[in-house]
Structures are given as structure tokens and as C-alpha cells.
Design an enzyme around this catalytic site. Structure first.
Site, PDB file in Angstrom:
ATOM      1  N   THR A  48      39.006  31.837  43.703  1.00 15.71           N
ATOM      2  CA  THR A  48      38.905  32.298  42.323  1.00 15.71           C
ATOM      3  C   THR A  48      40.056  31.747  41.470  1.00 15.71           C
ATOM      4  O   THR A  48      41.107  31.420  41.991  1.00 15.71           O
ATOM      5  CB  THR A  48      38.947  33.845  42.353  1.00 15.71           C
ATOM      6  OG1 THR A  48      37.813  34.305  43.078  1.00 15.71           O
ATOM      7  CG2 THR A  48      38.958  34.449  40.974  1.00 15.71           C
ATOM      8  N   ARG A  70      25.267  39.829  45.694  1.00 13.60           N
ATOM      9  CA  ARG A  70      26.621  40.269  46.011  1.00 13.60           C
ATOM     10  C   ARG A  70      27.500  40.209  44.764  1.00 13.60           C
ATOM     11  O   ARG A  70      27.455  39.271  43.981  1.00 13.60           O
ATOM     12  CB  ARG A  70      27.199  39.370  47.107  1.00 13.60           C
ATOM     13  CG  ARG A  70      28.609  39.747  47.558  1.00 13.60           C
ATOM     14  CD  ARG A  70      29.604  38.690  47.142  1.00 13.60           C
ATOM     15  NE  ARG A  70      30.960  38.981  47.624  1.00 13.60           N
ATOM     16  CZ  ARG A  70      32.040  38.315  47.242  1.00 13.60           C
ATOM     17  NH1 ARG A  70      31.932  37.310  46.392  1.00 13.60           N
ATOM     18  NH2 ARG A  70      33.227  38.649  47.712  1.00 13.60           N
ATOM     19  N   ASP A  79      34.997  40.916  43.170  1.00  9.42           N
ATOM     20  CA  ASP A  79      35.971  41.728  42.454  1.00  9.42           C
ATOM     21  C   ASP A  79      36.283  41.205  41.062  1.00  9.42           C
ATOM     22  O   ASP A  79      36.831  41.927  40.225  1.00  9.42           O
ATOM     23  CB  ASP A  79      37.286  41.773  43.240  1.00  9.42           C
ATOM     24  CG  ASP A  79      37.946  40.400  43.289  1.00  9.42           C
ATOM     25  OD1 ASP A  79      38.973  40.194  42.618  1.00  9.42           O
ATOM     26  OD2 ASP A  79      37.415  39.513  43.982  1.00  9.42           O
TER      27      ASP A  79
END
Length: 280
Positions: free
Chosen positions: A154, A182, A185
Site C-alpha cells: 500500500t 475482500r 484496511d
């Protein structure tokens, strides 16, 4: 004014020394460009600017570098939080846009500020975002190699502007081969959170970061009087108890910067107008 950015993780076992040098140079360039942008823009505008540059760089798992999911499609998530207004916006599993963080930025003006899947794509189209496939030619070939090579991570940015305002932004292309639907976060307050005292962006395994509420915990602890160093260390101690995999970058209202990873090496760079700090 301060800025720090991250681009996921680097592993000597599946990435070359040349890639490491590329990432160091890329992060320094983007950190410098974003700090210069910060001179005349707000923290919110700056974190979007920095994350957009990271999304456009194929070295990172966001935007143009996004991973492919188990059904062969690319879905991306991104979020933005303004520490002053306490507003959070984001898109989850959006397809066929070039820069998800820009869609999250536009959502800041809405009452409904977190959209997912097809709804996020419809909103993006209605707000002038062109249909854009982030699947570059080699991505399909890489699809067959993902399980062997591992993810790239990320991206995110945290900034403190001249008015003392903090913001955080985070963007991801997922972990690769994940189950369809899915949710990571990156578009939650576990991975991206800010208030007037502190701002945090995370990278790593989304499930671990959510279970630990990593970004929110750090910010709340600083708000309650912890130093940023102690807040990060305590939160990562708790992450260790669940064998969590994560990295975080943070800035407090006084311009103190912190970064930590549970499984080295998180790739990051900070710049204050004079000095760089870059991962080694």
C-alpha cells in the site's frame, strides 16, 4: 511543515537491489515534490497530491501498480482524512479509474463519504472521471507470478501544513489473489486516521491492521497525552501479540515524525525542506 510518505514493504528475498535503489530514488523525488506542493497548499490537498504521484508509479501497489485479484480483475481502495474537520472519505474496491484517491477527495463534499464497488464507480463516472484500465500489458503476465513474488504494498502520505493542520491519505491495489469482495484496511480508520493532534497512514496485512485498529489507536493515544514515539511503540507491541504484519507513518501537531514496522522493511521517505530520511 512536514511530510512523510510510504510505499509498502521491500523484501531482499523477492526484490532486487536495483528495485530497492529505484524505490529510494522514487520516494525521495515524490517526497520533495510533495513538500514543495505543501508550501502553497493545505495538508489535505498535499496528501492527495503525494498519493496520486505514488499511484502513478508502477513500483507501488496502488493505482497503476495495483495487484490482480483471484478472479483476474483489479479493484482498488483509497481514503482521505482531514484532521481539522474530522471528515473521512474513501472508495472501496473501485474498478477502472486511474487515481482512486482523487475520487475519495471529491467525496469529501458529500454526506455519504465512503462508497464501494459499483456504486463508487458510478459516482466517479458522474463526477467526470474517465474510464481507465490500470492493467498495463505486463500485469497479466505478472498475475501468474504473484504467489511467488509477493506483494509490493500500500501507499500513503501524512502531512502537516503551515497552519498546523494534519491530514492522511492511503491507497492500495489489494494483496493479490484475494477473495472477491475482500475489504482492506486502507479505506478504514484502522489504516488511515487523523485529528488535530496526530495523523497516521498504515501499510501491511489489512486483516492485522484492522484487528489491531492501528492508525486509530496511535492517534487516540497521542490525543490522550502519549508522545508520538510512545504511542507508536505501544500500538506495535500490541500488534506483535497477534503476530501482526504492518508498518505506519505518523506526524503529530508539533511536527514530530514517527515510523515503525513489525516486519522490516517498510519503504518510506520524509522531507522537511532540508533533510531527507529514507528507508535503508
Amino acid at each position: 511543515m512536514k511530510i512523510i510518505i510510504h510505499g509498502g514493504f521491500f523484501s531482499e528475498s523477492d526484490q532486487s537491489h536495483e528495485v530497492k535503489i529505484e524505490k529510494q530514488n522514487s520516494l525521495k523525488k515524490i517526497a520533495k515534490q510533495s513538500f514543495e506542493f505543501l508550501q502553497s497548499h493545505s495538508a489535505e490537498e498535499t496528501v492527495v497530491h503525494a498519493v496520486k504521484l505514488l499511484e502513478d508509479d508502477l513500483l507501488y501497489n496502488a493505482g497503476m501498480g495495483s495487484q490482480i485479484q483471484s478472479d483476474g480483475k483489479i479493484r482498488m481502495s483509497a481514503s482521505l482524512m482531514n484532521g481539522q474537520t474530522q471528515k473521512f472519505s474513501g472508495v472501496i474496491n473501485i474498478e477502472n479509474v486511474k487515481n482512486p484517491i482523487e475520487v475519495a477527495q471529491v467525496l469529501m463534499k458529500e454526506d455519504d463519504r465512503v462508497l464501494g464497488g459499483n456504486g463508487a464507480k458510478i459516482y466517479a463516472t458522474e463526477n467526470g472521471f474517465e474510464d481507465f484500465s490500470t492493467e498495463i500489458p505486463q500485469r497479466r503476465k505478472e498475475y501468474e507470478e504473484k504467489l511467488k513474488t509477493g506483494g509490493k504494498g500500500t501507499v500513503g502520505c501524512v502531512a502537516l501544513d503551515r497552519e498546523g493542520r494534519l491530514s492522511a491519505a492511503t491507497s492500495t491495489g489489494g494483496k493479490g489473489f484475494e477473495l472477491v469482495g475482500r475489504i482492506s484496511d486502507s479505506a478504514t480508520v484502522a489504516g488511515n486516521f487523523a485529528n488535530e493532534f496526530c495523523a497516521v497512514s498504515c501499510t501491511g496485512v489489512g486483516e492485522d491492521i484492522v484487528s489491531n485498529a492501528t492508525a486509530a489507536k496511535i492517534v487516540i493515544r497521542v490525543t490522550d497525552g502519549f508522545s508520538i514515539k510512545d504511542a507508536v511503540e505501544k500500538t506495535f507491541y500490541e500488534l506483535k501479540e497477534i503476530d501482526g504484519f504492518a508498518g505506519a507513518i505518523a506526524i503529530d501537531k508539533n511536527g514530530n515524525i514517527a515510523h515503525q514496522d513489525s516486519h522490516p522493511t517498510m519503504v518510506f521517505a520524509s522531507y522537511d525542506g532540508e533533510n531527507f530520511e529514507v528507508f535503508e
